[in-house]
Design an enzyme around this catalytic site. Structure first.
Site, PDB file in Angstrom:
ATOM      1  CD  GLU A  47      -2.887  -1.125   0.462  1.00 11.64           C
ATOM      2  OE1 GLU A  47      -3.171  -0.145  -0.116  1.00 11.64           O
ATOM      3  OE2 GLU A  47      -3.520  -2.257   0.389  1.00 11.64           O
ATOM      4  CB  CYS A  51      -2.665   6.516   2.077  1.00 14.67           C
ATOM      5  SG  CYS A  51      -3.836   5.757   3.202  1.00 14.67           S
TER       6      CYS A  51
HETATM    7  P1  NAP Z   1       8.445   4.611   4.571  1.00 10.69           P
HETATM    8  O1  NAP Z   1       9.713   5.343   5.028  1.00 10.69           O
HETATM    9  O2  NAP Z   1       8.335   3.791   3.611  1.00 10.69           O
HETATM   10  O3  NAP Z   1       8.400   3.752   5.818  1.00 10.69           O
HETATM   11  C1  NAP Z   1       7.274   2.619   6.330  1.00 10.69           C
HETATM   12  C2  NAP Z   1       7.556   1.596   7.066  1.00 10.69           C
HETATM   13  O4  NAP Z   1       8.594   0.936   6.310  1.00 10.69           O
HETATM   14  C3  NAP Z   1       8.234   2.143   8.302  1.00 10.69           C
HETATM   15  O5  NAP Z   1       7.777   1.306   9.185  1.00 10.69           O
HETATM   16  C4  NAP Z   1       9.468   2.002   8.254  1.00 10.69           C
HETATM   17  O6  NAP Z   1      10.297   1.862   9.493  1.00 10.69           O
HETATM   18  C5  NAP Z   1       9.612   0.810   7.174  1.00 10.69           C
HETATM   19  N1  NAP Z   1      10.718   0.866   6.510  1.00 10.69           N
HETATM   20  C6  NAP Z   1      11.763   1.705   6.114  1.00 10.69           C
HETATM   21  N2  NAP Z   1      12.655   0.982   5.156  1.00 10.69           N
HETATM   22  C7  NAP Z   1      12.282  -0.175   5.152  1.00 10.69           C
HETATM   23  C8  NAP Z   1      13.174  -1.286   4.551  1.00 10.69           C
HETATM   24  N3  NAP Z   1      14.248  -1.200   3.853  1.00 10.69           N
HETATM   25  N4  NAP Z   1      12.692  -2.569   4.825  1.00 10.69           N
HETATM   26  C9  NAP Z   1      11.453  -2.704   5.665  1.00 10.69           C
HETATM   27  N5  NAP Z   1      10.748  -1.814   6.275  1.00 10.69           N
HETATM   28  C10 NAP Z   1      11.508  -0.579   6.028  1.00 10.69           C
HETATM   29  O7  NAP Z   1       7.198   5.533   4.629  1.00 10.69           O
HETATM   30  P2  NAP Z   1       6.711   6.428   5.569  1.00 10.69           P
HETATM   31  O8  NAP Z   1       7.472   7.816   5.587  1.00 10.69           O
HETATM   32  O9  NAP Z   1       6.537   5.970   6.997  1.00 10.69           O
HETATM   33  O10 NAP Z   1       5.138   6.798   5.105  1.00 10.69           O
HETATM   34  C11 NAP Z   1       4.707   7.798   4.156  1.00 10.69           C
HETATM   35  C12 NAP Z   1       4.249   6.917   2.895  1.00 10.69           C
HETATM   36  O11 NAP Z   1       3.393   5.994   3.286  1.00 10.69           O
HETATM   37  C13 NAP Z   1       3.516   7.942   2.031  1.00 10.69           C
HETATM   38  O12 NAP Z   1       4.103   7.940   0.840  1.00 10.69           O
HETATM   39  C14 NAP Z   1       2.164   7.468   1.938  1.00 10.69           C
HETATM   40  O13 NAP Z   1       1.498   7.671   0.832  1.00 10.69           O
HETATM   41  C15 NAP Z   1       2.419   5.985   2.299  1.00 10.69           C
HETATM   42  N6  NAP Z   1       1.184   5.437   2.972  1.00 10.69           N
HETATM   43  C16 NAP Z   1       0.130   4.737   2.218  1.00 10.69           C
HETATM   44  C17 NAP Z   1      -0.918   4.135   2.980  1.00 10.69           C
HETATM   45  C18 NAP Z   1      -1.503   3.211   1.879  1.00 10.69           C
HETATM   46  O14 NAP Z   1      -2.620   2.495   2.605  1.00 10.69           O
HETATM   47  N7  NAP Z   1      -1.608   3.182   0.621  1.00 10.69           N
HETATM   48  C19 NAP Z   1      -1.206   4.471   3.732  1.00 10.69           C
HETATM   49  C20 NAP Z   1      -0.405   5.451   4.743  1.00 10.69           C
HETATM   50  C21 NAP Z   1       0.636   5.863   4.264  1.00 10.69           C
HETATM   51  P3  NAP Z   1      11.080   2.963  10.239  1.00 10.69           P
HETATM   52  O15 NAP Z   1       9.904   3.683  10.347  1.00 10.69           O
HETATM   53  O16 NAP Z   1      11.576   2.257  11.409  1.00 10.69           O
HETATM   54  O17 NAP Z   1      11.916   3.543   9.343  1.00 10.69           O
END
Ligand code: NAP
Length: 514
Positions: free
Chosen positions: A256, A295
């Site tokens: 997602e 999102c």
């Molecule tokens: P992110 O940086 O991709 O992080 C998301 C999650 O992934 C966090 O728990 C993060 O952990 C973890 N993570 C980071 N690097 C990883 C890796 N290499 N392997 C495994 N896990 C890893 O995203 P974010 O900044 O938290 O969220 C914002 C984004 O999420 C936006 O672009 C938004 O559109 C999207 N979003 C989408 C939805 C949906 O339902 N489609 C819902 C909400 C948000 P850490 O926090 O420990 O780094």
């Protein structure tokens, strides 16, 4: 300072090594520290597979549903405390916090009711049986059974309670144990939810674990019976999907990710009318709720060219009265974004939009003082179809772009489709021809289409994800699908075709003989 541990292999444990500090995004005051260094993730996954899996599979859907009901009750009993934590660690207003915490409770309750309806069965019968030969004895029936691995859930920072609950509800009801990893910056709510569930001994051992802190090599430890549901940025999703074990072992992955959700004002929705007011209300709510960090928030606002200036002025008027500030203060309507990194990212995104458009309200300038504050920003573009930056990148904050279009359904649909796949877009019109054109044009690019109408009482707007409907979307949105009632269980189950004697199969599946 509070140290947040992880609940792995049936006990609380804290990592070693340099900790990350979680702060209050309104004041930058440190709140807690966390590290996942040194935690034995392989053993934690094995514990979930070996103890949680068999315990859940021994239960019927109704019994698993009862567990979800108990989870909802336990969270409800601590609702006020969780709301306060979301205000402090998430920068949420109280209303934003309720959206997260109440959403978690509602989703668990909805899946609990589904479990009750599915009753005493332990497997899902999928569709009607089929006669395979000339004699009705030779019979086929598809069924779905829980996978024997562990469901790893990696969540984004914006919904620490709902994110944990909506994924866990479907997995646990399907019969799979869960290891949840909330985003680190806002992990205090998810951590407290886990503490509550452990204190109340709501779930069987191994059914739910939580890793707080960096994910380290968690996705690389998964095998063919495991699944990984990820919510976050498209870039991280892509990295996870490309891991050798994910490819080699065919690990099921649901992503997602980003989304450039659109709201389209139909040509019949004249300014001042009820439909127009509904549209304005939804756009204003989506831009400012959770400081635009949803999102599903509306990022692109399409209005017929003849009404674009009126829409701009009305939105600017609505944004003017949004009070931005510390969400702990009652009069605040919009809090900060979640972190310094998030603020920098939003400002950079506004800069890119400003290269092609102009600000009709607000600016990229950070607000004075401590905290990660920014005003809502409405960008305006002369030619919606040509503004490449608007369709290229999601700005994950209180930012939307206003795009004029001709008033024709196919034209609006072509602009919306340039987002290259989204979670939800909304349409505000009662003109049947326009609706037919636009729905046909944008449906292949979305997981959900919200048809706004002033007569829908207490409409939550397009930004609210309901457990009864699917959540996800193609392309940029990650290609995933969650929730959708019973559909949400499929990801955690293996569909298998049973082929053989009809009475034997009917006995096995509990389908009454016909
Ligand atoms: P992110 O940086 O991709 O992080 C998301 C999650 O992934 C966090 O728990 C993060 O952990 C973890 N993570 C980071 N690097 C990883 C890796 N290499 N392997 C495994 N896990 C890893 O995203 P974010 O900044 O938290 O969220 C914002 C984004 O999420 C936006 O672009 C938004 O559109 C999207 N979003 C989408 C939805 C949906 O339902 N489609 C819902 C909400 C948000 P850490 O926090 O420990 O780094």
């Amino acid at each position: 300072m509070k140290i947040l541990g992880s609940y792995l292999s049936g006990r609380w444990t804290a990592g070693s090594g340099a900790p990350q500090t979680l702060v209050n995004p309104a004041t930058e005051e440190p709140l807690a520290q966390v590290s996942s260094d040194g935690l034995d993730l392989a053993a934690a996954l094995e514990h979930a597979r070996g103890e949680g899996g068999p315990a859940l599979r021994a239960l019927s859907f109704a019994e698993r549903g009862a567990l979800l009901k108990d989870m909802a009750k336990a969270i409800q009993a601590h609702r006020d405390e969780l709301l306060e934590l979301a205000v402090a660690n998430g920068g949420n207003t109280r209303s934003d916090a309720k959206f997260d915490v109440d959403g978690a409770i509602f989703t668990l309750q909805t899946y609990a009711e589904l479990g009750e309806k599915l009753g005493a069965a332990k497997l899902l019968v999928d569709g009607e049986g089929v006669q395979l030969g000339r004699s009705p004895r030779f019979h086929g029936q598809h069924v779905c059974v829980p996978r024997h691995g562990v469901a790893v859930h990696i969540n984004a920072f914006n919904f620490p309670a709902w994110g944990l609950a909506e994924k866990a509800a479907a997995a646990l009801l399907a019969g799979m144990p869960v290891l949840a990893k909330p985003a680190t910056s806002s992990a205090m709510v998810a951590h407290r939810v886990m503490e509550i569930l452990v204190e109340k001994k709501v779930l069987p051992g191994g059914a739910l674990s939580i890793l707080v802190g960096a994910p380290r090599n968690l996705p690389a430890l998964l095998g063919s019976q495991d699944v990984l549901a990820f919510t976050g940025s498209g870039d991280t999703g892509m990295r996870i999907r490309a891991l050798p074990n994910i490819i080699r072992e065919s690990v099921r992955v649901n992503v997602e990710a980003d989304s450039l959700n659109a709201a389209v004002l139909g040509p019949d929705a004249e300014p001042g009318g009820d439909m127009y007011e509904t549209f304005l209300k939804d756009v204003l709510r989506d831009m400012t709720q959770k400081a635009g960090q949803k999102c599903t928030a509306i990022r692109r606002v399409l209005a017929p060219a003849e009404h674009a200036a009126t829409v701009r002025d009305d939105l600017a008027e609505g944004l003017k009265i949004v009070r931005v500030g510390n969400p702990a203060q009652e009069e605040t309507r919009m809090g900060p974004v979640a972190s310094g990194a998030q603020l920098a990212d939003v400002r950079e995104g506004i800069g890119r939009l400003a290269a092609e458009g102009q600000a009709a309200f607000g600016s990229a300038a950070p607000l004075a003082g401590k905290g990660f504050f920014i005003s809502p920003v409405l960008m305006e573009f002369a030619k919606g179809a040509l503004a490449a930056s608007v369709h290229a990148r999601e700005v994950f904050g209180p930012v939307a772009s206003l795009l004029p279009y001709s008033g024709a359904g196919p034209d609006a649909a072509a602009i919306v489709a340039r987002g290259n796949g989204g979670l939800v877009s909304s349409v505000y019109s009662e003109d049947s021809d326009f609706l037919e054109d636009i729905v046909a044009g944008i449906a292949p690019y979305h997981g959900r289409i919200f048809l706004g109408h002033p007569k829908i009482e207490q409409s939550p707007g397009p930004g609210t994800v309901l457990p009864q409907l699917v959540h996800g979307g193609p392309g940029r949105a990650g290609g995933g699908e969650e929730l959708g009632g019973v559909r949400g269980l499929a990801f955690y189950m293996q569909r298998v075709a049973l082929e053989g004697s009809r009475p034997v199969i009917q006995k096995l599946t509990g389908v009454p003989p016909s």
